[in-house]
Design an enzyme around this catalytic site. Sequence first.
Site, PDB file in Angstrom:
ATOM      1  N   SER A  56      60.166 -15.236  83.160  1.00  0.00           N
ATOM      2  CA  SER A  56      61.021 -14.066  83.297  1.00  0.00           C
ATOM      3  C   SER A  56      61.030 -13.562  84.750  1.00  0.00           C
ATOM      4  CB  SER A  56      60.555 -12.983  82.313  1.00  0.00           C
ATOM      5  OG  SER A  56      61.574 -12.057  82.045  1.00  0.00           O
ATOM      6  N   ASP A 183      64.517 -15.486  77.065  1.00  0.00           N
ATOM      7  CA  ASP A 183      63.395 -15.056  77.893  1.00  0.00           C
ATOM      8  C   ASP A 183      62.104 -15.837  77.615  1.00  0.00           C
ATOM      9  OD1 ASP A 183      61.645 -13.626  79.424  1.00  0.00           O
ATOM     10  OD2 ASP A 183      61.804 -11.768  78.300  1.00  0.00           O
TER      11      ASP A 183
END
Length: 292
Positions: A56, A183
């Site tokens: 991320s 993610d």
Amino acid sequence: MNVKLALPDMETEERRSGLTFALALGGGGARGISHIQIIEALDELGIRPVAIAGSSIGAIMGAGMASGMAGRDIREFTLKTVGNRGVLLNRLWSLGPATMRDKLGGFRFGHFNLELILDAFLPPDVPEDFDDLEIPMKISTTDYYGQGEVVLEQGELRQAIAASAAIPGLFMPVRVNGRVMIDGGVFNPVPYEHLMELADVVIGVDVVGAPEGDGTHPPSRIDSLFGASQLTMQASIALKLRLNPPQIFLRPSVNRFRVLDFPKAREILEESEGAKEELKRAIDALHKAVDA
């Protein structure tokens, strides 16, 4: 901080010259701006990681370092762009409605096209392809339908970064190699284990954060959603740390900041300043242990 002094045997000439380091930067949205402190500390110590892993926001910051950027340059670029509310809004506005078009088909309110957003905000130093990085990098993503982690380390770098940072509910998924990715922090918040065989010392940095409050007031609906996600990811991290911790594990002081607090970049850096000295002390302790 977690420091483990179990180092592998040093057989090669490269390793006899000193410890080798690898760096894993975790996910946490704007809280990941504190990763800059870690990168600056390594710069100041003259340490160049042999490999970097990121999830991320950690993939974004890690890509900057892997591209050859110094920590101070990443800091300056961050403060001038996402850390400046006017610049941030102007760049987002200039993207127009295209940021809301889903490449996977259709239109979903609240799902922004992160690939376009990153194109507008990533430093020009970050190349298009993994092969052009100065330091090898591994980027953690989550295969939504495959229900597991996928580590990307070749091909389109910026696409991989977008996939790794595609927070569900905020950004639309990214298709990579025909698979729908979201993610990386969902499945692996701090992907340090992918580096354990690559260096003498692996540094893991957790910026997931955790809910804070007086314990008596219920959170808002949004805070409860993100807070529950934080608790889930911290449970995953805790299990990994019990099974196979890295040599150094740091948690910068960032709990009070939210995922999208990018305009508070300067405050985040001020709050997390202590992480820089904490890392330096941990590395100094490791060197003393090896030299003893």
